[in-house]
Scaffold this active site. Sequence first.
Site, mmCIF file in Angstrom:
data_model
loop_
_atom_site.group_PDB
_atom_site.id
_atom_site.type_symbol
_atom_site.label_atom_id
_atom_site.label_comp_id
_atom_site.label_asym_id
_atom_site.label_seq_id
_atom_site.Cartn_x
_atom_site.Cartn_y
_atom_site.Cartn_z
ATOM 1 N N ILE A 140 -22.418 61.629 -5.598
ATOM 2 C CA ILE A 140 -21.403 60.585 -5.582
ATOM 3 C C ILE A 140 -21.660 59.741 -4.330
ATOM 4 C CG2 ILE A 140 -18.957 60.048 -5.487
ATOM 5 C CD1 ILE A 140 -19.847 61.329 -8.120
ATOM 6 N N LYS A 141 -21.808 58.438 -4.523
ATOM 7 C CA LYS A 141 -22.128 57.550 -3.404
ATOM 8 C C LYS A 141 -20.854 57.119 -2.671
ATOM 9 C CE LYS A 141 -25.462 54.460 -4.044
ATOM 10 N NZ LYS A 141 -26.252 53.353 -4.661
#
Length: 360
Positions: A140-141
């Site tokens: 997850i960025k």
Amino acid sequence: MASTAPRELNKLGQSLWLDNITRDLLDSGTLKGYIETKSVTGLTSNPTIFDNAISKSKWYDEEILRQLDQGHKGEKLFFKLAIQDLSRAAELFLPVYESTGTVDGFVSLEVSPLFAYDTQATVKQAQELHAEAGVPNLFIKIPGTTEGLPAIEEAIYAGVPVNVTLLFSTDQYIAAAEAYMKGLERRAAEGKSTDVRSVASLFISRWDTPVADKVPAEIKNTLGLAVGQQAYAAYRDVLESDRFQRLQNLGARPQRLLFASTGTKDKAASDILYIKGLAAPNTVNTMPEGTLLAFADHGEVGEVIPRHGGDFSKVLKAHQDAGIDLTELSHTLQSEGAKGFVKSWHELMEAIESKSKVLT
């Protein structure tokens, strides 16, 4: 004749990731081909990539209609589409993930940048997206801005693999590494597993564009590489630090340094400039599709970045002597990058809304 450079980079320990994802890339078998013939071992995405794919093609029309019928719209609809694509890509990379001992073979999905100043909302969405995707090799960025650092620590503490994005300087990278280790230390203190994966994405090419007309010709297009080399030396310092060694003894794995934004912006410069110049073990280089194809066609592996980073100090000083305030520029690049993420997000939501209206 195709270059052997992608395979050579893999052999020295650098992962080649593709900075692109579209449904056509999956449906056509192109991504599978890149894995098999171009040594691609992972993938990153961003709102602009999805915006172009959704608004400028019919690849998503049928699924958008299906999601609309189920009552999904806007952001929720987008994440449904993105998770479908990234889950399929993650499955293609699963053999890499398993054969590398879960070090490589990741794909990445970005949280909404509208939560940039809300730590708890960011962490909540990160957990929900990772759980909804249901695949182990999904990052997850989360932006590595000052406001994003607490969210990175909290997400790691919550056990969510994180791709820290929007890093431009060595100082910003070190702050991201600190957040990562804090999250792991909190887990260790509670007897939880410290095996939570992360990469720290350092943006390279954007350094050279704003200084192109302000520096002597002989140092043009060298700043991004120098910043990358400096960050690599700091990365090695972190990995060899007592602090990380203690965590590693408890099962932690390195937060790998990832070189991002490695497509050449200057048309007069080499189209593989930021790939050839940033060869280094235990790192990642994620590149646009055009850069990947160029590297696979005529690429060559440059000199491996030495442990101490090489001669980056001379290059940085030359830019400072030319009047470039590197600290100010790093803050500007990160601030503009964060604003650009928000702009891209709004454009993506507008594209989905427009497409939804057209289809119904």
